[in-house]
Design an enzyme around this catalytic site. Structure first.
Site, PDB file in Angstrom:
ATOM      1  N   CYS A  64      30.091  -0.437  34.453  1.00 16.99           N
ATOM      2  CA  CYS A  64      31.090   0.614  34.692  1.00 16.99           C
ATOM      3  C   CYS A  64      31.177   0.898  36.193  1.00 16.99           C
ATOM      4  O   CYS A  64      32.262   1.128  36.746  1.00 16.99           O
ATOM      5  CB  CYS A  64      30.710   1.890  33.957  1.00 16.99           C
ATOM      6  N   HIS A  88      33.961   1.889  39.111  1.00 20.39           N
ATOM      7  CA  HIS A  88      33.983   3.343  39.283  1.00 20.39           C
ATOM      8  C   HIS A  88      32.709   3.905  39.909  1.00 20.39           C
ATOM      9  O   HIS A  88      32.341   5.049  39.646  1.00 20.39           O
ATOM     10  CB  HIS A  88      34.217   4.017  37.927  1.00 20.39           C
ATOM     11  N   ARG A 143      39.293   4.574  25.204  1.00 18.46           N
ATOM     12  CA  ARG A 143      39.276   4.185  26.617  1.00 18.46           C
ATOM     13  C   ARG A 143      37.985   3.439  26.944  1.00 18.46           C
ATOM     14  O   ARG A 143      37.994   2.418  27.632  1.00 18.46           O
ATOM     15  CB  ARG A 143      39.401   5.424  27.512  1.00 18.46           C
ATOM     16  N   CYS A 193      37.135  -0.471  28.163  1.00 14.33           N
ATOM     17  CA  CYS A 193      36.285  -0.812  29.308  1.00 14.33           C
ATOM     18  C   CYS A 193      35.259  -1.874  28.925  1.00 14.33           C
ATOM     19  O   CYS A 193      35.005  -2.810  29.693  1.00 14.33           O
ATOM     20  CB  CYS A 193      35.567   0.436  29.826  1.00 14.33           C
TER      21      CYS A 193
END
Length: 271
Positions: free
Chosen positions: A180, A184, A228, A232
């Site tokens: 992740c 981000h 969501r 991902c």
């Protein structure tokens, strides 16, 4: 000859330096253009249709027990909806689990209405009662619009889930060796014209965790946070996580706690 070469190099460097501000300006203009596009669509956000459906589902007696969800406890007491979303995921004594909004709605649909939570969890997104969960999440989150994210971290399980979510956020693996955090984990990143918020800290009002559920213009669907995160994992080439599994809830805790103080605009509008 040497003097002419030096002069030519100096001119080239000057020309390159002059183009840097122009490139930065073009980059900024692209981001501004996307922001303006979203602003224009805000007044007609299709998420409002899901909000209306969710409110109806909340108040209408349904399921084997023919009951409504008006006694569902989202953490602030039976039936209290306003302000609940910005304090989730959180620990619930009755289930002895940390739950996010969608997993908590499943619990209420099972205990109050008699639905099979396991069957709903296995149902594909946007189908059957999964669609009901998404609509309910849209309405519940809308009731906290404009409020600040303030996830509790008092219970030991809430703290444990934050640490689990942190580990999952930075865990790299799969054929792409992604995490992740690859997208981000720091400010200033983007994919094509899409700015990527830094979710290791409060990325600002209405960005990141504080914007979901959201209507995806590209797919014409409303996505909850569970969907969501599912996408991902797909982009990381990982196996899909189970709906409302511990890893997805833990990631929600990590991002939600990091977003403390951010203003919720959910359900928002996304590309």
């Amino acid at each position: 000859m040497r003097t002419r070469n030096i002069a030519a190099i100096a001119a080239a460097l000057a020309a390159t330096a002059a183009t840097v501000p122009l490139l930065a300006q073009e980059s900024k203009s692209a981001s501004d253009g996307i922001a303006e596009y979203r602003k224009m669509l805000e007044d007609g956000n299709p998420a409002e249709l899901f909000e209306a459906k969710g409110e109806d589902l909340w108040k209408t007696p349904r399921g084997p027990k023919n009951a409504s969800l008006e006694q569902c406890d989202l953490g602030l007491g039976a039936g209290v909806v306003k302000g609940a979303w910005v304090q989730m995921p959180r620990y619930f004594p009755d289930t002895k689990k940390v739950q996010d909004l969608e997993s908590r709605l499943l619990t209420c649909m099972q205990t109050l209405q008699g639905f099979d939570a396991d069957e709903i969890a296995k149902t594909p997104f946007d189908k059957g009662e999964q669609a009901s969960v998404t609509a309910l999440a849209a309405w519940v989150s809308s009731m906290s619009r404009g409020m600040k994210m303030a996830l509790p971290q008092k219970h030991a399980e809430e703290k444990r889930f934050y640490e689990l979510g942190k580990r999952a956020f930075f865990y790299r693996g799969g054929p792409m060796d992604f995490a992740c955090a690859s997208c981000h984990g720091e400010p200033g990143k983007r994919i094509r014209l899409q700015d990527l918020p830094d979710l290791t800290r409060n990325p600002g009002n209405g960005i990141g965790f504080a914007a979901w559920p959201a209507y995806r213009v590209s797919s014409g669907e409303l996505w909850g946070m569970q969907r969501r995160l599912n996408d991902c994992f797909r982009q990381q080439r990982f196996p899909y996580p189970g709906f409302a599994s511990d890893v997805t809830v833990a990631l929600g805790v990590y991002m939600g706690v990091n977003a403390k103080g951010a203003e919720s605009i959910a359900p928002a509008l996304k590309r």
